[in-house]
Design a protein around this motif. Structure first.
Motif, PDB file in Angstrom:
ATOM      1  N   UNK A  96       0.482  63.839  51.998  1.00 53.35           N
ATOM      2  CA  UNK A  96       1.296  64.821  51.371  1.00 53.35           C
ATOM      3  C   UNK A  96       0.851  64.859  49.779  1.00 53.35           C
ATOM      4  N   UNK A  97      -0.073  64.064  49.409  1.00 54.90           N
ATOM      5  CA  UNK A  97      -0.378  63.963  48.039  1.00 54.90           C
ATOM      6  C   UNK A  97      -1.754  64.825  47.978  1.00 54.90           C
ATOM      7  N   UNK A 116       5.543  51.320  38.221  1.00 58.81           N
ATOM      8  CA  UNK A 116       6.402  51.967  39.515  1.00 58.81           C
ATOM      9  C   UNK A 116       5.782  53.056  40.394  1.00 58.81           C
ATOM     10  N   UNK A 157       7.685  47.469  46.063  1.00 61.80           N
ATOM     11  CA  UNK A 157       7.675  48.138  47.268  1.00 61.80           C
ATOM     12  C   UNK A 157       6.633  48.075  48.223  1.00 61.80           C
ATOM     13  N   UNK A 175      17.510  62.240  42.641  1.00 62.26           N
ATOM     14  CA  UNK A 175      17.312  63.487  43.079  1.00 62.26           C
ATOM     15  C   UNK A 175      16.118  63.929  44.052  1.00 62.26           C
ATOM     16  N   UNK A 176      16.350  64.442  45.031  1.00 63.15           N
ATOM     17  CA  UNK A 176      15.442  65.012  45.898  1.00 63.15           C
ATOM     18  C   UNK A 176      14.665  63.941  46.561  1.00 63.15           C
ATOM     19  N   UNK A 177      14.899  62.728  46.584  1.00 61.67           N
ATOM     20  CA  UNK A 177      14.515  61.685  47.473  1.00 61.67           C
ATOM     21  C   UNK A 177      15.425  61.287  48.583  1.00 61.67           C
ATOM     22  N   UNK A 234      19.137  52.184  36.597  1.00 62.63           N
ATOM     23  CA  UNK A 234      18.216  51.652  37.837  1.00 62.63           C
ATOM     24  C   UNK A 234      16.753  51.416  37.309  1.00 62.63           C
ATOM     25  N   UNK A 235      16.195  50.247  37.914  1.00 60.58           N
ATOM     26  CA  UNK A 235      14.736  50.322  37.803  1.00 60.58           C
ATOM     27  C   UNK A 235      13.744  49.995  39.057  1.00 60.58           C
ATOM     28  N   UNK A 236      12.888  50.561  39.169  1.00 59.54           N
ATOM     29  CA  UNK A 236      11.878  50.390  40.406  1.00 59.54           C
ATOM     30  C   UNK A 236      11.709  48.768  40.571  1.00 59.54           C
ATOM     31  N   UNK A 271       1.830  52.476  45.130  1.00 59.62           N
ATOM     32  CA  UNK A 271       2.370  52.978  46.637  1.00 59.62           C
ATOM     33  C   UNK A 271       2.726  54.069  46.781  1.00 59.62           C
ATOM     34  N   UNK A 272       3.064  54.772  45.772  1.00 57.67           N
ATOM     35  CA  UNK A 272       3.464  56.284  45.748  1.00 57.67           C
ATOM     36  C   UNK A 272       2.385  57.277  46.088  1.00 57.67           C
ATOM     37  N   UNK A 314       8.850  57.485  34.216  1.00 61.00           N
ATOM     38  CA  UNK A 314       9.484  57.741  32.989  1.00 61.00           C
ATOM     39  C   UNK A 314       8.520  58.151  31.918  1.00 61.00           C
ATOM     40  N   UNK A 324       8.375  64.360  40.494  1.00 64.49           N
ATOM     41  CA  UNK A 324       9.021  63.282  41.025  1.00 64.49           C
ATOM     42  C   UNK A 324       8.512  61.842  40.529  1.00 64.49           C
ATOM     43  N   UNK A 325       7.261  62.032  40.412  1.00 66.67           N
ATOM     44  CA  UNK A 325       6.301  60.898  39.742  1.00 66.67           C
ATOM     45  C   UNK A 325       6.570  60.633  38.309  1.00 66.67           C
ATOM     46  N   UNK A 331      -1.876  59.232  50.435  1.00 62.76           N
ATOM     47  CA  UNK A 331      -0.799  59.712  51.069  1.00 62.76           C
ATOM     48  C   UNK A 331      -1.106  61.194  51.860  1.00 62.76           C
ATOM     49  N   UNK A 369       6.536  62.634  50.882  1.00 65.44           N
ATOM     50  CA  UNK A 369       5.372  62.718  49.936  1.00 65.44           C
ATOM     51  C   UNK A 369       4.985  61.180  49.334  1.00 65.44           C
ATOM     52  N   UNK A 370       5.957  60.493  48.729  1.00 61.79           N
ATOM     53  CA  UNK A 370       5.540  59.513  47.910  1.00 61.79           C
ATOM     54  C   UNK A 370       6.008  57.991  48.373  1.00 61.79           C
ATOM     55  N   UNK A 371       6.077  58.028  49.747  1.00 58.32           N
ATOM     56  CA  UNK A 371       6.442  56.968  50.513  1.00 58.32           C
ATOM     57  C   UNK A 371       7.564  56.226  50.016  1.00 58.32           C
ATOM     58  N   UNK A 372       7.697  54.866  49.844  1.00 59.19           N
ATOM     59  CA  UNK A 372       8.968  54.001  49.708  1.00 59.19           C
ATOM     60  C   UNK A 372       8.956  53.327  48.183  1.00 59.19           C
ATOM     61  N   UNK A 373      10.343  53.609  47.717  1.00 56.12           N
ATOM     62  CA  UNK A 373      10.442  52.935  46.578  1.00 56.12           C
ATOM     63  C   UNK A 373      11.830  52.067  46.850  1.00 56.12           C
TER      64      UNK A 373
END
Lengths: 371, 98
Positions: free
Chosen positions: B59-60, B43, A79, A34-36, A74-76, B46-47, B15, B9-10, B57, A59-63
């Motif tokens: 916007x971070x 995970x 990337x 959600x939100x992505x 799901x699991x990341x 890259x974020x 998790x 979000x992160x 990035x 904001x956080x690029x590609x996953x």
């Protein structure tokens, strides 16, 4: 009994919508991530419970996410999309050289026979492949280096590789299409490439018959007739009978030959679907009437399919990856809109109903037929 | 011990809880904090930083002790209050859009 699973990518997450084979009652799961922005998610033909999803944000690029249980969990995975070698430059909007910069994954295409292998089409336009279920990605750089990549220039939507089509013949043939660059073919599993744009005409180019530079929006085919391809170009609906060696226009009597998606009936290779859009700046249906057009003659002659679709004050768009078919005996056709509706037809397009409304804007839609 | 606060979000992606405690084996700099964060939560790779350039990035943002540390040299030592765990190191999704 058969089941249908519809995978929907939206501006604010992914949704998994399921029904049994009757396609009457639908269950919606989501939002996932959600939100992505979820540009695309798709299942493996070799293992339908193996799904890949492209999740990204400014904001956080590609996953990249992977599911091994049909979207329940799901699991990341990996990337990192590093261009091969010294990637050089392509043209920027002002004609100056611009370094290749990865932005996001537009399209994920799992292998036809190996669930651990998948292809990713990315922006800035390039093709990547994983053979370890998404943990790592390697570029198939021949597409950029052998097809004048240095001369490609982004269109308004960015320079994205949005279409990957795998020929089921097992001889390594595959197709890719890139906005504002054109269509390309490999006959050796993606190692070497050449442009296949003969017959395309784009008055927006200085040379309207140029070898590259055409804004291809999507290509679709039928596994039973691999040499037969259909293309929705920026303007013009096109057809090839020789695996892309040459194209001819089949827009025929469409009210507009601008559009984004194009899809082929699961059992009838000459039955094609498009969604005409008014123009390249007016991204909504002509006359505010949402109509899918179907040709049963491989193009040229088209019939509007409107029953169950809004026929007044409708100004949504249907994006290039937001239409798909199921493989049930009576072919189902599905599409999602930028207004957040997902429409389905269980009678090959004759009648439609919304299976969900008011999602975020739909970016992509894929359908799995589960036996 | 460094206290790191992640944006929602992160947290979902990793998790994990809102606040994470990290022990750094090296001098406490912003680069060392992000390195340790990515090591513990793969995970998140890259974020926060672009994996090609290793730059933050756009916007971070990184905040701490009421200051915007985003433009500081990533190899400068962090403020003592963050190093001593009295203040958290904040990874923030910037305000963006209308």
């Amino acid at each position: 009994m058969s089941k249908v699973r519809v995978l929907v990518g939206t501006r604010k997450g992914a949704f998994v919508i399921t029904s049994d084979g009757t396609r009457r009652d639908w269950s919606v799961s989501g939002p996932h991530f959600g939100g992505w922005e979820v540009y695309h998610l798709k299942g493996s033909p070799a293992d339908p419970d193996r799904l890949y999803a492209s999740q990204s944000s400014s904001w956080f690029g590609q996953v990249v996410q992977r599911s091994d249980d049909g979207g329940e969990t799901w699991q990341p995975v990996g990337n990192e999309f590093a261009y091969s070698g010294v990637p050089g430059t392509h043209q920027w909007y002002d004609g100056t050289p611009h370094p290749w910069e990865f932005a996001r994954v537009w399209h994920l295409e799992p292998s036809l026979d190996d669930p651990d292998t998948a292809y990713a089409g990315v922006e800035d336009a390039a093709l990547f492949r994983t053979t370890d279920a998404g943990r790592s990605w390697q570029e198939l750089a021949g597409l950029r280096t052998q097809c004048s990549g240095h001369s490609w220039q982004p269109g308004a939507g960015g320079m994205c590789l949005h279409t990957i089509l795998l020929d089921p013949g097992g001889k390594g043939r595959m197709y890719a299409a890139i906005s504002a660059a054109g269509a390309f073919r490999s006959d050796d599993g993606g190692e070497s490439w050449r442009p296949i744009n003969r017959g395309l005409r784009s008055p927006q180019l200085p040379d309207e018959d140029a070898e590259v530079g055409h804004c291809v929006h999507r290509i679709a085919g039928h596994p039973g007739r691999p040499e037969l391809l259909f293309m929705q170009k920026h303007w013009d609906v096109m057809r090839s009978d020789d695996g892309g060696e040459s194209w001819r226009e089949v827009s025929g009597d469409l009210p507009s030959d601008f559009g984004f998606p194009i899809e082929v009936h699961a059992h009838e290779p000459e039955t094609v679907y498009v969604v005409p859009i008014k123009s390249d700046s007016e991204h909504y249906p002509p006359e505010g009437r949402l109509r899918v057009y179907r040709s049963r003659t491989g193009g040229g002659e088209w019939e509007p399919l409107a029953e169950g679709l809004p026929q007044q004050n409708c100004y949504v768009n249907v994006l290039r990856d937001a239409m798909a078919v199921d493989a049930l005996e009576s072919c189902g056709v599905y599409f999602g809109t930028t207004g957040g509706q997902v429409y389905a037809s269980s009678d090959a397009g004759d009648t439609w109903s919304a299976i969900v409304r008011d999602l975020p804007a739909v970016l992509s839609l894929e359908v799995q037929t589960l036996r | 011990m460094i206290r790191v606060v992640l944006p929602p979000h992160l947290r979902v992606l990793a998790r994990t809880e809102r606040e994470i405690e990290l022990e750094l084996p090296v001098e406490a700099t912003q680069r060392a904090v992000i390195d340790a964060l990515e090591e513990r939560f793969p995970s998140l790779r890259g974020t926060i930083r672009d994996p090609a350039t290793m730059r933050r990035r756009p916007f971070v943002r990184f905040f701490g002790c009421g200051e915007d540390l985003s433009h500081d040299d990533p190899d400068d030592p962090l403020p003592p209050a963050i190093i001593e765990g009295r203040e958290p190191y904040l990874v923030v999704g910037a305000m963006a859009g209308g």
